[in-house]
Design an enzyme around this catalytic site. Structure first.
Site, PDB file in Angstrom:
ATOM      1  N   LYS A 171      -4.739   5.555 -17.645  1.00 48.25           N
ATOM      2  CA  LYS A 171      -6.076   6.010 -17.273  1.00 48.25           C
ATOM      3  C   LYS A 171      -6.869   6.401 -18.524  1.00 48.25           C
ATOM      4  CE  LYS A 171      -4.401   7.340 -12.723  1.00 48.25           C
ATOM      5  NZ  LYS A 171      -3.747   8.379 -11.928  1.00 48.25           N
ATOM      6  N   LYS A 200      -4.731   0.261 -12.239  1.00 44.06           N
ATOM      7  CA  LYS A 200      -4.865   0.829 -13.594  1.00 44.06           C
ATOM      8  C   LYS A 200      -3.889   0.204 -14.577  1.00 44.06           C
ATOM      9  CE  LYS A 200      -2.111   3.961 -11.297  1.00 44.06           C
ATOM     10  NZ  LYS A 200      -2.104   4.906 -10.222  1.00 44.06           N
ATOM     11  N   GLU A 258     -13.511   1.194  -9.814  1.00 41.90           N
ATOM     12  CA  GLU A 258     -13.725   2.639  -9.673  1.00 41.90           C
ATOM     13  C   GLU A 258     -12.444   3.373  -9.271  1.00 41.90           C
ATOM     14  OE1 GLU A 258     -16.869   4.604 -10.141  1.00 41.90           O
ATOM     15  OE2 GLU A 258     -15.059   5.784 -10.363  1.00 41.90           O
ATOM     16  N   ASP A 264       1.314   7.001 -16.506  1.00 39.64           N
ATOM     17  CA  ASP A 264       0.173   6.794 -15.604  1.00 39.64           C
ATOM     18  C   ASP A 264      -1.094   7.380 -16.236  1.00 39.64           C
ATOM     19  OD1 ASP A 264      -0.883   6.425 -12.648  1.00 39.64           O
ATOM     20  OD2 ASP A 264      -1.379   8.482 -13.188  1.00 39.64           O
ATOM     21  N   GLY A 315       5.542  13.880  -1.026  1.00 35.21           N
ATOM     22  CA  GLY A 315       5.114  12.481  -1.163  1.00 35.21           C
ATOM     23  C   GLY A 315       4.199  12.245  -2.347  1.00 35.21           C
TER      24      GLY A 315
HETATM   25  P1  NDP Z   1       1.406  -0.022  -2.134  1.00 34.35           P
HETATM   26  O1  NDP Z   1       2.671  -0.199  -2.888  1.00 34.35           O
HETATM   27  O2  NDP Z   1       1.359   0.977  -1.039  1.00 34.35           O
HETATM   28  O3  NDP Z   1       0.986  -1.442  -1.505  1.00 34.35           O
HETATM   29  C1  NDP Z   1       1.077  -2.651  -2.212  1.00 34.35           C
HETATM   30  C2  NDP Z   1       0.729  -3.786  -1.284  1.00 34.35           C
HETATM   31  O4  NDP Z   1       0.707  -4.996  -2.041  1.00 34.35           O
HETATM   32  C3  NDP Z   1       1.716  -3.993  -0.141  1.00 34.35           C
HETATM   33  O5  NDP Z   1       1.031  -4.291   1.040  1.00 34.35           O
HETATM   34  C4  NDP Z   1       2.539  -5.215  -0.569  1.00 34.35           C
HETATM   35  O6  NDP Z   1       2.942  -6.065   0.466  1.00 34.35           O
HETATM   36  C5  NDP Z   1       1.519  -5.964  -1.415  1.00 34.35           C
HETATM   37  N1  NDP Z   1       2.180  -6.756  -2.450  1.00 34.35           N
HETATM   38  C6  NDP Z   1       2.860  -6.290  -3.526  1.00 34.35           C
HETATM   39  N2  NDP Z   1       3.344  -7.326  -4.239  1.00 34.35           N
HETATM   40  C7  NDP Z   1       2.938  -8.441  -3.614  1.00 34.35           C
HETATM   41  C8  NDP Z   1       3.137  -9.817  -3.856  1.00 34.35           C
HETATM   42  N3  NDP Z   1       3.856 -10.253  -4.890  1.00 34.35           N
HETATM   43  N4  NDP Z   1       2.577 -10.716  -2.997  1.00 34.35           N
HETATM   44  C9  NDP Z   1       1.876 -10.289  -1.920  1.00 34.35           C
HETATM   45  N5  NDP Z   1       1.673  -8.993  -1.643  1.00 34.35           N
HETATM   46  C10 NDP Z   1       2.192  -8.084  -2.471  1.00 34.35           C
HETATM   47  O7  NDP Z   1       0.269   0.256  -3.200  1.00 34.35           O
HETATM   48  P2  NDP Z   1      -0.962   1.280  -3.101  1.00 34.35           P
HETATM   49  O8  NDP Z   1      -1.788   0.918  -1.943  1.00 34.35           O
HETATM   50  O9  NDP Z   1      -0.477   2.664  -3.250  1.00 34.35           O
HETATM   51  O10 NDP Z   1      -1.747   0.948  -4.461  1.00 34.35           O
HETATM   52  C11 NDP Z   1      -2.482  -0.249  -4.603  1.00 34.35           C
HETATM   53  C12 NDP Z   1      -3.197  -0.210  -5.951  1.00 34.35           C
HETATM   54  O11 NDP Z   1      -4.106   0.877  -5.960  1.00 34.35           O
HETATM   55  C13 NDP Z   1      -2.267  -0.002  -7.151  1.00 34.35           C
HETATM   56  O12 NDP Z   1      -2.747  -0.749  -8.234  1.00 34.35           O
HETATM   57  C14 NDP Z   1      -2.377   1.485  -7.440  1.00 34.35           C
HETATM   58  O13 NDP Z   1      -2.142   1.811  -8.778  1.00 34.35           O
HETATM   59  C15 NDP Z   1      -3.841   1.729  -7.078  1.00 34.35           C
HETATM   60  N6  NDP Z   1      -4.129   3.111  -6.714  1.00 34.35           N
HETATM   61  C16 NDP Z   1      -3.385   3.707  -5.729  1.00 34.35           C
HETATM   62  C17 NDP Z   1      -3.652   5.014  -5.383  1.00 34.35           C
HETATM   63  C18 NDP Z   1      -2.892   5.686  -4.278  1.00 34.35           C
HETATM   64  O14 NDP Z   1      -3.208   6.846  -3.965  1.00 34.35           O
HETATM   65  N7  NDP Z   1      -1.938   5.023  -3.641  1.00 34.35           N
HETATM   66  C19 NDP Z   1      -4.700   5.812  -6.084  1.00 34.35           C
HETATM   67  C20 NDP Z   1      -5.437   5.052  -7.064  1.00 34.35           C
HETATM   68  C21 NDP Z   1      -5.131   3.762  -7.367  1.00 34.35           C
HETATM   69  P3  NDP Z   1       4.071  -5.636   1.545  1.00 34.35           P
HETATM   70  O15 NDP Z   1       3.456  -4.462   2.263  1.00 34.35           O
HETATM   71  O16 NDP Z   1       4.257  -6.794   2.445  1.00 34.35           O
HETATM   72  O17 NDP Z   1       5.264  -5.268   0.746  1.00 34.35           O
HETATM   73  N1  HSE Z   2       0.776   8.678  -9.258  1.00 35.63           N
HETATM   74  C1  HSE Z   2      -0.650   8.916  -9.391  1.00 35.63           C
HETATM   75  C2  HSE Z   2      -0.893  10.427  -9.423  1.00 35.63           C
HETATM   76  C3  HSE Z   2      -1.390   8.260  -8.245  1.00 35.63           C
HETATM   77  O1  HSE Z   2       0.036  11.226  -9.198  1.00 35.63           O
HETATM   78  O2  HSE Z   2      -2.005  10.837  -9.697  1.00 35.63           O
HETATM   79  C4  HSE Z   2      -2.827   8.009  -8.519  1.00 35.63           C
HETATM   80  O3  HSE Z   2      -3.045   7.136  -9.588  1.00 35.63           O
END
Ligand code: NDP
Ligand code: HSE
Length: 437
Positions: A206, A106, A130, A202, A188
């Site tokens: 959105k 986002k 999505e 955030d 968490g």
């Molecule tokens: P995380 O922080 O849990 O994971 C990020 C991942 O990206 C890690 O595996 C990390 O690698 C990798 N990464 C980050 N920077 C780099 C880089 N420079 N080069 C290579 N790899 C990289 O993120 P989330 O899974 O929570 O979120 C992912 C996306 O989804 C975000 O844009 C978030 O806003 C979106 N999102 C998340 C939600 C949620 O509930 N978590 C809900 C809705 C959207 P490593 O593990 O090796 O550090």
């Molecule tokens: N920090 C966000 C929330 C995660 O609390 O809703 C999902 O975008």
């Protein structure tokens, strides 16, 4: 067994969401192949640290730190790294290489959406997102496709789970903001640095995404008016409760018409607001999200569910992936972004809504008359007045509900109140939202 052709998928990021996407892809490969008519082959997962432990058991040989090489080996790239760089450059590189892209980012879309959509349109690539708003909740596709023939008038969204959890806990248990935030952190929901959530950033990202799709207009995140929940007090929540309201952090996207020029425009704003307890959004508890859409022909629609969580968000990512993969099988262009109206943004001062204003006064003769004068002077019409006097302190607290008024008039009224000697505390304002038009 049917022999399917393969579509190569490169995953950028393997955190909360990416690890679940990879797991589901590997576990449900056969089922997805039948649905798509092609096999999804996960060809690699780009991360920072290939040795880090993951939330799912995944083949180690898939991991790489070379995201650019992975992109060149992929027909579809899923970006789940988060943040702006290198995500932006990698998404652009994927589009330039002829791949389609799915992202849940986002922050990236709210800041660089137009650049990414233009790049995708230029080469006929798909860019789907999505997961970027409302986690598992289908809201982007309904706005982009199902409601594309209707006229969306307004969106009210509870789009941040952390703040909804905090406000809900304050409402249901009487907890202070600090205690509710500590509970959200322990569970968490809130990050170690909760600024993006409680500061409303955030939700503003959105709101920018939702307003852009709903009004076919590019709405930059900087144009979204934003207030977080940091100033919301237990006393405000209690007073709202007594008056039949609940406090929610709302992302509001609205189509407006200038009453003088007749010019149409758009407002996108985020702030804590009072919502009547009978409104569907009042029933959104805990860390859930909901988006309430009012469309001219469809009427009110409510989209509700898990706004975050690794596996829940992975569902939205996989939905995008399947839709894109089907297009590869069937051929032809996919859904183009529809940013054609380019309506102007209405500044916050031009917004009209209702307000609940609270402040302390000296409990003396003539005070109410003085207060009423400020409202009259600025043409803000009072609808309700509630006075409570603390037996302990003798302090009188006024809570004044107004009829609809323009923000600029309200701001002038509160400035006059704040400067007045009869007002003995700061003046706090909560907007009242959710009246169905
Ligand atoms: P995380 O922080 O849990 O994971 C990020 C991942 O990206 C890690 O595996 C990390 O690698 C990798 N990464 C980050 N920077 C780099 C880089 N420079 N080069 C290579 N790899 C990289 O993120 P989330 O899974 O929570 O979120 C992912 C996306 O989804 C975000 O844009 C978030 O806003 C979106 N999102 C998340 C939600 C949620 O509930 N978590 C809900 C809705 C959207 P490593 O593990 O090796 O550090
Ligand atoms: N920090 C966000 C929330 C995660 O609390 O809703 C999902 O975008």
């Amino acid at each position: 067994m049917i022999e399917y052709r393969s579509l190569r998928v490169g995953l950028l990021g393997c955190g909360s969401v990416g690890s679940q996407v990879a797991r589901l892809l590997l576990e449900h490969g056969e089922e997805l192949a039948q649905r798509i008519g092609a096999r999804i082959e996960l060809v690699g997962i780009a991360v920072r640290d290939v040795t880090a432990s993951r939330d799912a058991e995944l083949p180690t040989e898939l991991f790489t730190t070379d995201a650019r090489d992975l992109i060149l080996r992929s027909d579809i790239v899923i970006e789940l790294m988060g943040g702006i760089e290198p995500a932006r450059s990698l998404v652009l590189a994927a589009i330039a290489s002829g791949a389609d892209v799915v992202t849940g980012n986002k922050a990236l879309l709210a800041q660089h959406g137009p650049e990414l959509f233009a790049a995708a349109e230029q080469v006929g690539a798909q860019l789907s997102y999505e997961a970027a708003v409302g986690g598992a909740i289908p809201i982007i596709r309904p706005l982009r496709e199902s409601l594309a023939g209707d006229r969306v008038e307004r969106i009210l969204g509870v789009v941040n789970g952390t703040t909804n959890y905090i406000l809900d806990r304050m409402d249901t248990t009487g907890a202070s903001l600090g205690d509710a935030l500590a509970a959200a952190t322990a569970l968490g929901y809130a990050e170690a640095d909760p600024t993006a959530d409680i500061g409303g950033y955030d939700a503003a990202q959105k709101a920018a995404i939702l307003a852009s799709i709903a009004f076919h207009t590019s709405v930059p995140v900087d144009a979204v008016y934003r207030e977080g929940i940091t100033e919301v007090t237990s006393a405000q929540i209690e007073s709202a409760k007594r008056a039949g309201y609940v406090v929610k952090l709302l992302a509001i996207c609205e189509r407006l018409t200038d009453p003088v020029t007749g010019q149409e425009g758009v407002s996108a704003r985020v702030y804590p607001a009072l919502v009547a307890r009978g409104h569907p959004l009042a029933a959104v508890h805990g860390a859930n999200n909901a988006v309430f859409v009012e469309a001219a022909a469809a009427g009110p629609l409510m989209f509700y569910g898990a706004g975050a969580g690794g596996v829940q968000t992975a569902s939205a990512v996989l939905g995008d992936l399947v839709a894109i993969a089907r297009r590869h099988v069937i051929g032809g262009p996919g859904t183009a972004e529809s940013i054609r109206a380019e309506l102007p943004m209405f500044p916050i001062g031009r917004i009209r809504t209702r307000y609940s204003i609270s402040f302390d006064v000296a409990d003396e003769p003539g005070v109410l008359a003085t207060v009423a004068q400020f409202f009259a002077q600025h043409r803000v019409s009072v609808e309700q007045l509630q006075q409570t006097v603390s037996e302990e302190t003798g302090r009188a607290t006024l809570v004044i509900g107004t009829h609809e008024a323009e923000e600029s008039a309200l701001a002038d009224t509160t400035a006059a109140l704040a400067a007045s000697s009869v007002v003995t505390s700061s003046v706090s304002v909560l907007r009242i939202e959710g009246a169905v038009s």
